[in-house]
Write an enzyme that holds these catalytic residues in place. Structure first.
Site, PDB file in Angstrom:
ATOM      1  N   LYS A 129      28.098 -52.613   4.622  1.00 24.00           N
ATOM      2  CA  LYS A 129      29.122 -52.923   3.417  1.00 24.00           C
ATOM      3  C   LYS A 129      30.073 -53.972   3.952  1.00 24.00           C
ATOM      4  O   LYS A 129      30.790 -54.689   3.133  1.00 24.00           O
ATOM      5  CB  LYS A 129      29.933 -51.789   2.641  1.00 24.00           C
ATOM      6  CG  LYS A 129      30.991 -51.382   3.784  1.00 24.00           C
ATOM      7  CD  LYS A 129      31.687 -49.884   3.016  1.00 24.00           C
ATOM      8  CE  LYS A 129      32.661 -49.066   3.927  1.00 24.00           C
ATOM      9  NZ  LYS A 129      33.686 -50.017   4.338  1.00 24.00           N
ATOM     10  N   GLY A 177      27.759 -54.968  13.313  1.00 27.44           N
ATOM     11  CA  GLY A 177      28.376 -54.449  14.671  1.00 27.44           C
ATOM     12  C   GLY A 177      29.391 -53.403  14.362  1.00 27.44           C
ATOM     13  O   GLY A 177      29.960 -52.804  15.378  1.00 27.44           O
ATOM     14  N   CYS A 207      33.181 -51.271  16.418  1.00 26.08           N
ATOM     15  CA  CYS A 207      33.131 -51.469  17.843  1.00 26.08           C
ATOM     16  C   CYS A 207      33.070 -53.108  18.115  1.00 26.08           C
ATOM     17  O   CYS A 207      33.983 -53.314  18.779  1.00 26.08           O
ATOM     18  CB  CYS A 207      31.688 -50.901  18.338  1.00 26.08           C
ATOM     19  SG  CYS A 207      31.484 -51.478  20.040  1.00 26.08           S
ATOM     20  N   LYS A 239      38.847 -55.542  24.299  1.00 28.85           N
ATOM     21  CA  LYS A 239      38.851 -55.938  25.526  1.00 28.85           C
ATOM     22  C   LYS A 239      38.874 -57.261  25.888  1.00 28.85           C
ATOM     23  O   LYS A 239      39.500 -57.688  26.835  1.00 28.85           O
ATOM     24  CB  LYS A 239      37.396 -55.379  26.029  1.00 28.85           C
ATOM     25  CG  LYS A 239      37.480 -53.976  26.548  1.00 28.85           C
ATOM     26  CD  LYS A 239      37.501 -52.892  25.803  1.00 28.85           C
ATOM     27  CE  LYS A 239      38.753 -51.887  25.676  1.00 28.85           C
ATOM     28  NZ  LYS A 239      38.665 -51.079  24.636  1.00 28.85           N
ATOM     29  N   GLY A 293      47.856 -42.034  22.837  1.00 25.40           N
ATOM     30  CA  GLY A 293      46.129 -41.872  23.417  1.00 25.40           C
ATOM     31  C   GLY A 293      45.603 -43.184  23.901  1.00 25.40           C
ATOM     32  O   GLY A 293      46.461 -44.096  24.174  1.00 25.40           O
ATOM     33  N   ILE A 327      43.953 -45.673  22.565  1.00 27.44           N
ATOM     34  CA  ILE A 327      43.848 -46.879  22.029  1.00 27.44           C
ATOM     35  C   ILE A 327      45.494 -47.202  22.068  1.00 27.44           C
ATOM     36  O   ILE A 327      45.930 -48.438  22.302  1.00 27.44           O
ATOM     37  CB  ILE A 327      43.458 -46.803  20.255  1.00 27.44           C
ATOM     38  CG1 ILE A 327      41.765 -46.397  20.460  1.00 27.44           C
ATOM     39  CG2 ILE A 327      43.901 -48.075  19.623  1.00 27.44           C
ATOM     40  CD1 ILE A 327      41.300 -46.384  19.244  1.00 27.44           C
ATOM     41  N   ALA A 347      48.775 -45.630  16.075  1.00 25.48           N
ATOM     42  CA  ALA A 347      47.739 -45.354  16.614  1.00 25.48           C
ATOM     43  C   ALA A 347      47.389 -44.060  17.025  1.00 25.48           C
ATOM     44  O   ALA A 347      47.489 -43.435  18.215  1.00 25.48           O
ATOM     45  CB  ALA A 347      47.341 -46.250  17.966  1.00 25.48           C
ATOM     46  N   HIS A 355      29.571 -53.626  51.739  1.00 23.11           N
ATOM     47  CA  HIS A 355      30.809 -53.674  51.879  1.00 23.11           C
ATOM     48  C   HIS A 355      31.462 -55.217  51.916  1.00 23.11           C
ATOM     49  O   HIS A 355      30.658 -55.975  52.236  1.00 23.11           O
ATOM     50  CB  HIS A 355      30.889 -53.179  53.495  1.00 23.11           C
ATOM     51  CG  HIS A 355      32.411 -53.453  54.036  1.00 23.11           C
ATOM     52  ND1 HIS A 355      33.558 -52.515  53.593  1.00 23.11           N
ATOM     53  CD2 HIS A 355      32.940 -54.468  54.829  1.00 23.11           C
ATOM     54  CE1 HIS A 355      34.500 -53.032  54.173  1.00 23.11           C
ATOM     55  NE2 HIS A 355      34.327 -54.096  54.921  1.00 23.11           N
TER      56      HIS A 355
HETATM   57  C1  LIG Z   1      40.882 -50.493  18.876  1.00 23.70           C
HETATM   58  C2  LIG Z   1      39.654 -49.517  19.416  1.00 23.70           C
HETATM   59  C3  LIG Z   1      39.149 -49.733  20.562  1.00 23.70           C
HETATM   60  C4  LIG Z   1      37.780 -49.130  20.652  1.00 23.70           C
HETATM   61  N1  LIG Z   1      37.549 -48.941  22.060  1.00 23.70           N
HETATM   62  C5  LIG Z   1      36.320 -48.347  22.575  1.00 23.70           C
HETATM   63  C6  LIG Z   1      35.739 -48.428  23.817  1.00 23.70           C
HETATM   64  O1  LIG Z   1      36.521 -49.288  24.912  1.00 23.70           O
HETATM   65  N2  LIG Z   1      34.748 -47.780  24.073  1.00 23.70           N
HETATM   66  C7  LIG Z   1      34.051 -46.991  23.349  1.00 23.70           C
HETATM   67  O2  LIG Z   1      33.139 -46.473  23.430  1.00 23.70           O
HETATM   68  N3  LIG Z   1      34.508 -46.966  22.219  1.00 23.70           N
HETATM   69  C8  LIG Z   1      35.885 -47.614  21.567  1.00 23.70           C
HETATM   70  N4  LIG Z   1      36.073 -47.420  20.301  1.00 23.70           N
HETATM   71  C9  LIG Z   1      35.582 -46.451  19.429  1.00 23.70           C
HETATM   72  C10 LIG Z   1      34.061 -47.242  18.921  1.00 23.70           C
HETATM   73  O3  LIG Z   1      34.380 -48.361  18.024  1.00 23.70           O
HETATM   74  C11 LIG Z   1      33.313 -46.262  18.033  1.00 23.70           C
HETATM   75  O4  LIG Z   1      33.319 -45.076  18.477  1.00 23.70           O
HETATM   76  C12 LIG Z   1      32.364 -46.798  17.504  1.00 23.70           C
HETATM   77  O5  LIG Z   1      32.436 -48.022  16.648  1.00 23.70           O
HETATM   78  C13 LIG Z   1      31.392 -45.718  16.444  1.00 23.70           C
HETATM   79  O6  LIG Z   1      30.439 -46.319  16.172  1.00 23.70           O
HETATM   80  P1  LIG Z   1      29.677 -45.819  14.754  1.00 23.70           P
HETATM   81  O7  LIG Z   1      28.384 -46.546  14.708  1.00 23.70           O
HETATM   82  O8  LIG Z   1      29.555 -44.281  14.519  1.00 23.70           O
HETATM   83  O9  LIG Z   1      30.540 -46.455  13.639  1.00 23.70           O
HETATM   84  P2  LIG Z   1      31.346 -47.676  13.348  1.00 23.70           P
HETATM   85  O10 LIG Z   1      31.182 -48.676  14.410  1.00 23.70           O
HETATM   86  O11 LIG Z   1      32.707 -47.554  12.596  1.00 23.70           O
HETATM   87  O12 LIG Z   1      30.312 -48.439  12.209  1.00 23.70           O
HETATM   88  C14 LIG Z   1      30.330 -47.763  10.644  1.00 23.70           C
HETATM   89  C15 LIG Z   1      29.751 -48.944   9.936  1.00 23.70           C
HETATM   90  O13 LIG Z   1      29.318 -48.236   8.811  1.00 23.70           O
HETATM   91  C16 LIG Z   1      29.645 -49.077   7.542  1.00 23.70           C
HETATM   92  N5  LIG Z   1      29.914 -48.263   6.494  1.00 23.70           N
HETATM   93  C17 LIG Z   1      30.706 -47.229   6.110  1.00 23.70           C
HETATM   94  N6  LIG Z   1      30.471 -46.465   4.758  1.00 23.70           N
HETATM   95  C18 LIG Z   1      29.463 -47.228   4.487  1.00 23.70           C
HETATM   96  C19 LIG Z   1      28.709 -47.171   3.259  1.00 23.70           C
HETATM   97  N7  LIG Z   1      28.973 -46.391   2.147  1.00 23.70           N
HETATM   98  N8  LIG Z   1      27.746 -48.210   3.039  1.00 23.70           N
HETATM   99  C20 LIG Z   1      27.372 -49.241   3.822  1.00 23.70           C
HETATM  100  N9  LIG Z   1      28.030 -49.431   5.119  1.00 23.70           N
HETATM  101  C21 LIG Z   1      29.084 -48.386   5.472  1.00 23.70           C
HETATM  102  C22 LIG Z   1      30.998 -49.655   8.075  1.00 23.70           C
HETATM  103  O14 LIG Z   1      31.544 -50.935   7.277  1.00 23.70           O
HETATM  104  C23 LIG Z   1      30.984 -49.982   9.527  1.00 23.70           C
HETATM  105  O15 LIG Z   1      30.450 -51.220   9.722  1.00 23.70           O
HETATM  106  C24 LIG Z   1      37.442 -47.999  19.785  1.00 23.70           C
HETATM  107  C25 LIG Z   1      37.789 -48.016  18.772  1.00 23.70           C
HETATM  108  C26 LIG Z   1      38.991 -48.650  18.373  1.00 23.70           C
HETATM  109  C27 LIG Z   1      39.437 -48.764  16.758  1.00 23.70           C
END
Ligand SMILES: Cc1cc2nc3c(=O)[nH]c(=O)nc-3n(C[C@H](O)[C@H](O)[C@H](O)COP(=O)(O)OP(=O)(O)OC[C@H]3O[C@@H](n4cnc5c(N)ncnc54)[C@H](O)[C@@H]3O)c2cc1C
EC number: 1.8.1.4
Length: 475
Positions: free
Chosen positions: A40, A44, A47, A56, A188, A190, A275, A451
């Site tokens: 939606k 990506g 993340c 990062k 935490g 973040i 956060a 090393h």
């Molecule tokens: C500031 C920040 C820093 C972070 N740093 C790290 C890190 O360094 N290392 C790490 O491992 N993790 C990190 N994370 C966590 C990481 O971003 C998440 O764990 C990861 O993105 C989860 O992936 P996911 O695929 O479950 O969901 P998401 O990445 O959240 O993706 C879900 C997708 O689903 C879509 N969606 C939702 N509902 C619907 C719907 N009904 N119809 C269609 N599409 C929909 C959303 O638009 C979104 O694009 C960080 C998070 C934040 C906020």
């Protein structure tokens, strides 16, 4: 079906194109499954667009500026000027390159991409509402579905993300100026990554945390190294205080906090970054229509193949109960679910899930702590190597912290590791691999490490656990 709906069918429907969903879709397509991926917002997910990658990128910029301006000891005298809007544009360029790459990879692998918001009609169909006025909707019928809808920031009472001085992590990553004074609510990972970043970019940072330390979930000696460095960077930390509200002042805003005993404190700021965690996105999809029920916090429970209670509907990533909300966990779960749909004999084995925190210094952890190992019935043996005894760490001028390896005394199997120090996020991979391969302390200690590298500290920690370390005193 509503008037105007077009119905199509797909073998596998993946909802959400974050690291859980897009990876699942690509792997399913690679296995010959007719796959449709619906997103939606942006390819990506959190993340690539609002989380791991932009944070990062900003951390890299902040570190570079800070290092260059603080290297007098080495005879380097500089006073770098950070053009925040240019740094933001560079960060956005990195994000665009990666999100564009995800879209191309999906297409190249034959994944059918659909833009819109999915809601369940029943357990074999979703309705997709396409974004924008008059864009209409369509129904997609599926044999299997993977829910990968991720998470959203948690909002706390008194702090509305719609208000201009109140930042979510996403707003902070889009900043085109550095606030003079920043209050960060939540210590935490973040909160601490962004506190450190903005402190290095020149903000006066105050962290307020309800608990009695930063980085809950990490061992106190690990958190202590990060806290000490944060103090050295001038970050002012207050524990045992919950943020209760904010008000406008002539000069910026005033953030109020309250202790458990009802004592109030006030902190002046220009922005306040909240956060305090993230919650799963499972409440906007009519999951009940598919026969699904989330727990009271919104998480979905799954089996080892990531199947929900409705067997042909899987869930991966941040929506899943019991696994950490991390991108690499989401991707691994996505692969397991996709391969299970393709009929492969797979399961998610979360025995060794590494995690990294990109503070200064970084933290990398995997597997068990000493206390976990004891609780699990092992007799743990622990080896530690301080970075101040590492030649390479000293040559990088970053020698705070240590590598700790936890193993089972009887068998020697590596059970876990905690690293706090330079490049901990990279170093932890060796120990994750060691655990996955069933390596022993002997295996790690007898592997020749290049090393001079930071990785030698991993070898030396294993040697220390065996009582054979050369560059640190054995216990
Ligand atoms: C500031 C920040 C820093 C972070 N740093 C790290 C890190 O360094 N290392 C790490 O491992 N993790 C990190 N994370 C966590 C990481 O971003 C998440 O764990 C990861 O993105 C989860 O992936 P996911 O695929 O479950 O969901 P998401 O990445 O959240 O993706 C879900 C997708 O689903 C879509 N969606 C939702 N509902 C619907 C719907 N009904 N119809 C269609 N599409 C929909 C959303 O638009 C979104 O694009 C960080 C998070 C934040 C906020």
């Amino acid at each position: 079906m509503v008037v105007g709906d077009i119905a199509t069918g797909t073998e596998l429907l993946v909802i959400g194109a974050g690291p859980g969903g897009y990876v699942a879709a690509i792997r399913a397509a690679q296995n010959g499954i007719d796959t449709t991926l619906v997103e939606k917002d942006a390819y990506g997910g959190t993340c690539l667009n609002y989380g791991c990658i932009p944070s990062k990128a900003l951390i890299t910029g902040a570190n570079l500026a800070h290092e260059a301006g603080n290297a007098e000891e080495m005879g380097i005298h500089a006073d770098p000027v950070v053009d925040m809007s240019q740094l933001r544009d560079w960060k956005s360029g990195v994000v665009d390159q990666l999100t564009g790459g995800v879209e191309k990879l999906c297409k190249a692998n034959g994944v059918n991409l659909v833009e819109g918001t999915a809601r369940f009609k029943d357990e074999n169909a979703v309705r997709i509402a396409h974004g924008g006025e008059g864009q209409g909707s369509e129904t997609i019928e599926f044999e299997h579905c993977i829910i990968a809808t991720g998470s959203r920031v948690i909002q706390i009472p008194g702090f509305d993300f719609g208000d201009e001085p109140v930042w979510s992590s996403r707003d902070a990553l889009e900043a085109d100026t550095v606030p003079e004074r920043l209050v960060v609510v939540g210590g935490g990972y973040i909160g601490m990554e962004l506190s450190t970043t903005f402190a290095k970019l020149g903000a006066d940072v105050t962290v307020v945390e309800m608990l009695d330390d930063i980085l809950p979930g990490y061992e106190s000696d690990v958190a202590r190294v990060v806290r000490k460095r944060a103090e050295d960077l001038g970050i002012d930390m207050h524990f045992g205080e919950g943020a209760s509200g904010w008000r406008d002042e002539d000069d910026g805003i005033m953030v109020t906090t309250e202790t458990e005993d009802g004592e109030e404190n006030e902190y002046r700021a220009d922005k306040v970054l909240v956060a305090v965690g993230r919650s799963p996105v499972t409440d906007t999809m009519d999951i009940e229509s598919a026969g699904l029920e989330a727990d009271d916090r919104g998480f979905l429970s799954v089996d080892e193949c990531r199947r929900t209670d409705v067997e042909h509907i899987y869930a991966v990533g941040d929506v899943v109960e019991d696994t950490p909300m991390l991108a690499h966990v989401a991707s691994k779960e996505g692969i397991v679910a996709a391969e299970h749909v393709a009929g492969e004999p797979v399961a998610f084995d979360s025995q060794a899930v590494p995690a990294a925190v990109f503070t200064d210094p970084e933290i990398g952890t995997v597997g068990m702590t000493e206390a976990d190992a004891e609780e699990a019935g092992f007799t743990p043996v622990v080896g530690q190597m301080p970075f101040r005894a590492s030649g390479r760490a000293l040559t990088t001028n970053h020698a705070d912290g240590f590598v700790r390896v936890v193993a089972d005394e009887e068998s020697g199997f590596v059970l876990g590791a905690q690293i706090v120090g330079p490049e901990a996020s990279e170093l932890i991979a060796e120990l994750a691999f060691a655990i996955e391969m069933g390596a022993t302390l002997e295996d790690v200690a007898s592997t020749i490490h290049t090393h001079p590298t930071l990785a030698e500290a991993v070898m030396e920690a294993a040697e220390n656990a065996l009582g054979q370390a050369i560059h640190t005193l054995n216990r």
